[in-house]
Design a protein around this motif. Sequence first.
Motif, short mmCIF file in Angstrom:
data_model
loop_
_atom_site.label_atom_id
_atom_site.label_comp_id
_atom_site.label_asym_id
_atom_site.label_seq_id
_atom_site.Cartn_x
_atom_site.Cartn_y
_atom_site.Cartn_z
N GLN A 1 0.83 -1.19 0.00
CA GLN A 1 0.00 0.00 0.00
C GLN A 1 0.87 1.24 0.00
O GLN A 1 1.86 1.31 0.72
N LEU A 2 0.50 2.22 -0.84
CA LEU A 2 1.14 3.53 -0.84
C LEU A 2 0.04 4.55 -0.60
O LEU A 2 -0.97 4.55 -1.30
N VAL A 3 0.27 5.40 0.39
CA VAL A 3 -0.74 6.39 0.75
C VAL A 3 -0.12 7.78 0.69
O VAL A 3 0.79 8.10 1.46
N GLU A 4 -0.63 8.57 -0.25
CA GLU A 4 -0.18 9.96 -0.36
C GLU A 4 -1.01 10.84 0.58
O GLU A 4 -2.18 10.56 0.83
N SER A 5 -0.40 11.91 1.04
CA SER A 5 -1.11 12.86 1.89
C SER A 5 -0.49 14.24 1.74
O SER A 5 0.63 14.37 1.24
N GLY A 6 -1.22 15.24 2.19
CA GLY A 6 -0.69 16.59 2.18
C GLY A 6 -1.17 17.47 1.06
O GLY A 6 -0.77 18.63 0.95
N GLY A 7 -2.02 16.94 0.20
CA GLY A 7 -2.55 17.76 -0.88
C GLY A 7 -3.54 18.79 -0.36
O GLY A 7 -3.91 18.80 0.81
N GLY A 8 -3.96 19.68 -1.25
CA GLY A 8 -4.92 20.69 -0.87
C GLY A 8 -4.86 21.89 -1.79
O GLY A 8 -4.35 21.81 -2.91
N LEU A 9 -5.38 22.98 -1.29
CA LEU A 9 -5.45 24.23 -2.06
C LEU A 9 -4.36 25.18 -1.58
O LEU A 9 -4.19 25.39 -0.37
N VAL A 10 -3.62 25.74 -2.51
CA VAL A 10 -2.56 26.68 -2.17
C VAL A 10 -2.55 27.79 -3.20
O VAL A 10 -2.90 27.56 -4.37
N GLN A 11 -2.16 28.98 -2.80
CA GLN A 11 -2.09 30.11 -3.72
C GLN A 11 -0.82 30.03 -4.55
O GLN A 11 0.21 29.49 -4.11
N ALA A 12 -0.88 30.59 -5.72
CA ALA A 12 0.30 30.66 -6.58
C ALA A 12 1.43 31.36 -5.83
O ALA A 12 1.21 32.35 -5.14
N GLY A 13 2.62 30.81 -5.99
CA GLY A 13 3.78 31.33 -5.28
C GLY A 13 4.01 30.69 -3.94
O GLY A 13 5.08 30.87 -3.33
N GLY A 14 3.04 29.93 -3.48
CA GLY A 14 3.15 29.29 -2.18
C GLY A 14 3.92 27.98 -2.23
O GLY A 14 4.43 27.56 -3.28
N SER A 15 3.99 27.34 -1.07
CA SER A 15 4.72 26.08 -0.93
C SER A 15 3.82 25.03 -0.31
O SER A 15 2.88 25.36 0.43
N LEU A 16 4.13 23.79 -0.60
CA LEU A 16 3.35 22.68 -0.05
C LEU A 16 4.20 21.43 -0.13
O LEU A 16 4.86 21.18 -1.13
N ARG A 17 4.17 20.64 0.93
CA ARG A 17 4.87 19.35 0.91
C ARG A 17 3.85 18.22 0.95
O ARG A 17 2.94 18.22 1.77
N ILE A 18 4.03 17.28 0.05
CA ILE A 18 3.21 16.08 0.08
C ILE A 18 4.08 14.89 0.44
O ILE A 18 5.30 14.89 0.22
N SER A 19 3.43 13.90 1.04
CA SER A 19 4.14 12.72 1.53
C SER A 19 3.52 11.46 0.95
O SER A 19 2.37 11.45 0.52
N CYS A 20 4.30 10.40 0.98
CA CYS A 20 3.83 9.10 0.53
C CYS A 20 4.44 8.05 1.44
O CYS A 20 5.67 7.94 1.52
N THR A 21 3.59 7.30 2.11
CA THR A 21 4.06 6.27 3.03
C THR A 21 3.78 4.90 2.44
O THR A 21 2.65 4.63 2.01
N PHE A 22 4.80 4.06 2.44
CA PHE A 22 4.73 2.72 1.84
C PHE A 22 4.62 1.68 2.95
O PHE A 22 5.28 1.78 3.99
N SER A 23 3.83 0.66 2.70
CA SER A 23 3.71 -0.44 3.66
C SER A 23 3.45 -1.75 2.93
O SER A 23 3.04 -1.75 1.77
N GLY A 24 3.71 -2.85 3.61
CA GLY A 24 3.40 -4.15 3.06
C GLY A 24 4.49 -4.79 2.23
O GLY A 24 4.24 -5.80 1.55
N GLY A 25 5.68 -4.23 2.24
CA GLY A 25 6.77 -4.80 1.45
C GLY A 25 8.05 -4.03 1.67
O GLY A 25 8.09 -3.08 2.46
#
Length: 118
Positions: free
Chosen positions: A3-27
Motif C-alpha cells: 500500500q502507498l498512501v499519499e497525503s498533504g494535498g490541498g489548495l494553495v495560492q500561486a507562489g506558495g509552498s506545499l509538501r506532500i508525503s507518501c508512506t509505503f507499507s506491506g513490502g
Amino acid sequence: QVQLVESGGGLVQAGGSLRISCTFSGGPFSSYAMGWFRQAPGKEREFVAFIGWSGSRSIYADSVKGRFTVSRDNAKNTVYLQRKSLKPEDTAVYYCARGSSNGSFEYWGQGTRVTVSS
C-alpha cells in the motif's frame, strides 16, 4: 498487501509552498527507488521526480527543476515532495510509485489532489 498512501494535498495560492508525503507499507521500501508523477485535468500522467534507494540520487522533470525537491526517510518508509513557487499549472493529482528490480514502477498510490489558485 502493498500500500502507498499519499497525503498533504490541498489548495494553495500561486507562489506558495506545499509538501506532500507518501508512506509505503506491506513490502520492502528502502532498497527501491521511488517516483512522483502527476496528472493534470484533461492531460496524461507525467513524470515529476525520481529518487534512488539511498536518497543520494534524484532526477526532476524540467518543468519542476529548481522548485521541487524530492527526499525520503527510509526509517519511516516515506518519500516527500517539497514544492515551492507553485504555479497554477502545477494543479494536478500527484501520485507516488515504488520502483521495481527491472527499472519500472511497480506499485502506485491512489493520488493526492493539489490545486494552485492564481
